[in-house]
Design an enzyme around this catalytic site. Structure first.
Site, mmCIF file in Angstrom:
data_model
loop_
_atom_site.group_PDB
_atom_site.id
_atom_site.type_symbol
_atom_site.label_atom_id
_atom_site.label_comp_id
_atom_site.label_asym_id
_atom_site.label_seq_id
_atom_site.Cartn_x
_atom_site.Cartn_y
_atom_site.Cartn_z
ATOM 1 N N ARG A 28 0.862 -1.180 0.000
ATOM 2 C CA ARG A 28 0.000 0.000 0.000
ATOM 3 C C ARG A 28 0.900 1.232 0.000
ATOM 4 O O ARG A 28 2.043 1.196 0.478
ATOM 5 C CB ARG A 28 -0.905 0.008 1.236
ATOM 6 C CG ARG A 28 -1.867 -1.182 1.299
ATOM 7 C CD ARG A 28 -2.665 -1.167 2.594
ATOM 8 N NE ARG A 28 -3.578 -2.299 2.662
ATOM 9 C CZ ARG A 28 -3.254 -3.504 3.120
ATOM 10 N NH1 ARG A 28 -2.008 -3.722 3.560
ATOM 11 N NH2 ARG A 28 -4.133 -4.487 3.157
ATOM 12 N N HIS A 82 -3.687 3.411 -5.035
ATOM 13 C CA HIS A 82 -3.966 1.978 -4.854
ATOM 14 C C HIS A 82 -3.857 1.206 -6.165
ATOM 15 O O HIS A 82 -3.773 -0.027 -6.149
ATOM 16 C CB HIS A 82 -5.361 1.801 -4.250
ATOM 17 C CG HIS A 82 -5.443 0.676 -3.266
ATOM 18 N ND1 HIS A 82 -4.652 0.625 -2.126
ATOM 19 C CD2 HIS A 82 -6.206 -0.451 -3.237
ATOM 20 C CE1 HIS A 82 -4.940 -0.478 -1.448
ATOM 21 N NE2 HIS A 82 -5.862 -1.153 -2.105
ATOM 22 N N TYR A 126 -8.486 -11.409 -8.029
ATOM 23 C CA TYR A 126 -7.497 -11.380 -9.099
ATOM 24 C C TYR A 126 -7.371 -12.720 -9.818
ATOM 25 O O TYR A 126 -6.643 -12.831 -10.803
ATOM 26 C CB TYR A 126 -6.126 -11.005 -8.523
ATOM 27 C CG TYR A 126 -6.106 -9.688 -7.796
ATOM 28 C CD1 TYR A 126 -6.077 -8.484 -8.492
ATOM 29 C CD2 TYR A 126 -6.120 -9.630 -6.400
ATOM 30 C CE1 TYR A 126 -6.058 -7.265 -7.834
ATOM 31 C CE2 TYR A 126 -6.102 -8.414 -5.725
ATOM 32 C CZ TYR A 126 -6.071 -7.240 -6.446
ATOM 33 O OH TYR A 126 -6.070 -6.041 -5.788
ATOM 34 N N LYS A 147 -2.145 -2.873 7.528
ATOM 35 C CA LYS A 147 -3.574 -2.772 7.812
ATOM 36 C C LYS A 147 -4.057 -3.952 8.648
ATOM 37 O O LYS A 147 -4.914 -3.802 9.517
ATOM 38 C CB LYS A 147 -4.351 -2.705 6.490
ATOM 39 C CG LYS A 147 -5.828 -2.419 6.645
ATOM 40 C CD LYS A 147 -6.476 -2.276 5.274
ATOM 41 C CE LYS A 147 -7.972 -1.992 5.404
ATOM 42 N NZ LYS A 147 -8.600 -1.844 4.066
ATOM 43 N N HIS A 174 -3.483 -10.351 2.809
ATOM 44 C CA HIS A 174 -4.923 -10.494 2.989
ATOM 45 C C HIS A 174 -5.217 -11.556 4.045
ATOM 46 O O HIS A 174 -4.679 -12.661 3.986
ATOM 47 C CB HIS A 174 -5.596 -10.899 1.672
ATOM 48 C CG HIS A 174 -5.648 -9.806 0.668
ATOM 49 N ND1 HIS A 174 -5.830 -10.027 -0.688
ATOM 50 C CD2 HIS A 174 -5.546 -8.454 0.803
ATOM 51 C CE1 HIS A 174 -5.839 -8.870 -1.326
ATOM 52 N NE2 HIS A 174 -5.665 -7.904 -0.448
ATOM 53 N N ARG A 192 -0.887 -1.151 -6.267
ATOM 54 C CA ARG A 192 -1.091 -2.450 -5.614
ATOM 55 C C ARG A 192 -1.894 -3.381 -6.512
ATOM 56 O O ARG A 192 -1.571 -4.563 -6.651
ATOM 57 C CB ARG A 192 -1.792 -2.222 -4.284
ATOM 58 C CG ARG A 192 -2.040 -3.463 -3.427
ATOM 59 C CD ARG A 192 -2.493 -3.014 -2.048
ATOM 60 N NE ARG A 192 -3.093 -4.053 -1.237
ATOM 61 C CZ ARG A 192 -2.418 -4.878 -0.418
ATOM 62 N NH1 ARG A 192 -1.101 -4.791 -0.371
ATOM 63 N NH2 ARG A 192 -3.043 -5.775 0.322
#
Length: 346
Positions: free
Chosen positions: A198, A280, A315, A221, A306, A283
């Site tokens: 990020r 973003h 993706y 995050k 994630h 990313r």
């Protein structure tokens, strides 16, 4: 037991255990509510001797928010922001008593906010903040009741298109980044494009995080540390950048703020992105090209950090062999390969 009308509303005045028992008085807006309460008192007193109704929680929502903040929120990395949002929500809902905080009240508040133009995704976040607060207060044994938002459904949000840059667009963007006056924006963008970081993770990168062909991201995050390999060329560029600029930045940081410089460079190009996907996009570009080039979806999950594979699966459709079985195993193809004869077993 009596129910009577007063200037303040309908009062249920009851002694469910008899004339010498405890007296219960409660005011309601309607006669029906008062009668229902009276019947409820009588039923519980009959079925359970010595029964006592639960005491009201007369604390207001703002008081609960203060307790949450002092007992838990201060320790969260985003605690102050959540604290501010919770207070604004409580004030907008009229700072209700704790036992009057219901799913219906939140739904009414949410409807007003949606009508005012607030997005459904923003309202889902607000709901999650408030619901998480009640959950934490329950774990701390401060909140005794059910979570008032546990039955409130979040809005279903359609998946947004995840745009990514082509190689030609990367050339175009990098050329504009180099033209700007910011000395750090191009290098930060390279880190994002090489690691899927990020923007904030790359922008705040410090010297101890880059060593032995790895970049270790700590302030993430998900709050989990993750390490991503980089090639020797990028590591050398980073070290050279640090040597050149460390004296003016300090705190072992590689870069100073460059977000605005990125936006300005992007605006000078012909690249059009969906709303909210400015920095973003770097990313998304990493993740998209990783899958296009044959990368493994589970490896990508670890690289991006994630917590759920479902997020990374956005993706998956970019993989060259994604759902290739559909081409070979569909009934039309089988029907043609069998000389267009219908299988009698079907």
């Amino acid at each position: 037991m009596t129910v009577r009308k007063t200037a303040d509303g309908w009062i249920a005045d009851s002694r469910p255990d008899g004339a010498n028992g405890k007296r219960y008085r409660k005011t309601f807006d309607t006669k029906r509510e008062a009668l229902e309460y009276e019947a409820w008192l009588k039923t519980n007193a009959t079925q359970t001797p010595g029964w006592q109704p639960a005491k009201r929680d007369v604390r207001r929502l703002l008081e609960l928010i203060e307790i949450w903040h002092n007992q838990h929120g201060r320790q969260l990395s985003s605690g102050e922001d959540t604290y501010s949002r919770l207070k604004k929500m409580a004030e907008a809902m009229g700072n209700p008593y704790a036992d009057k905080m219901t799913g219906e009240l939140f739904a009414q508040y949410r409807a007003v906010r949606i009508e005012a133009g607030i997005s459904a995704s923003s309202m889902n976040r607000e709901k999650s903040y408030l619901q998480a607060m009640f959950n934490e207060l329950a774990r701390l044994d401060i909140w005794k009741g059910e979570n008032p938002l546990q039955k409130v459904r979040s809005f279903k949000i359609p998946e947004r298109e995840l745009s990514f840059l082509t190689y030609d667009q990367i050339d175009l963007l990098f050329a504009e980044l180099k033209k700007g006056r910011n000395d750090h924006v191009h290098m930060i963008s390279q880190v994002c494009l090489a690691t899927g970081a990020r923007w904030s993770e790359a922008e705040t990168l410090r010297r101890p995080q880059v060593r032995n062909g790895l970049i270790q991201f700590a302030l993430t995050k998900s709050k989990k540390v993750r390490a991503v390999p980089i090639d020797a060329h990028l590591e050398a560029e980073l070290n050279g950048h640090y040597q050149k600029h460390s004296s003016t930045i300090g705190d072992e940081r590689f870069f100073s703020t460059a977000y605005s410089a990125f936006i300005e460079a992007l605006d000078r190009t012909s690249i059009i992105l969906p709303a909210g996907q400015a920095t973003h996009v770097m990313r998304h570009t990493f993740a998209s090209h990783f899958m296009i080039n044959g990368g493994n979806i589970l490896v990508l999950q670890k690289i991006l950090g994630h917590s759920s594979l479902a997020m990374t699966m956005r993706y998956a459709h970019l993989a060259p062999d994604h759902l290739n079985e559909a081409r070979a195993l569909n009934p039309l193809t089988k029907w043609r390969s069998n000389g267009q004869k219908v299988d009698s077993a079907l």
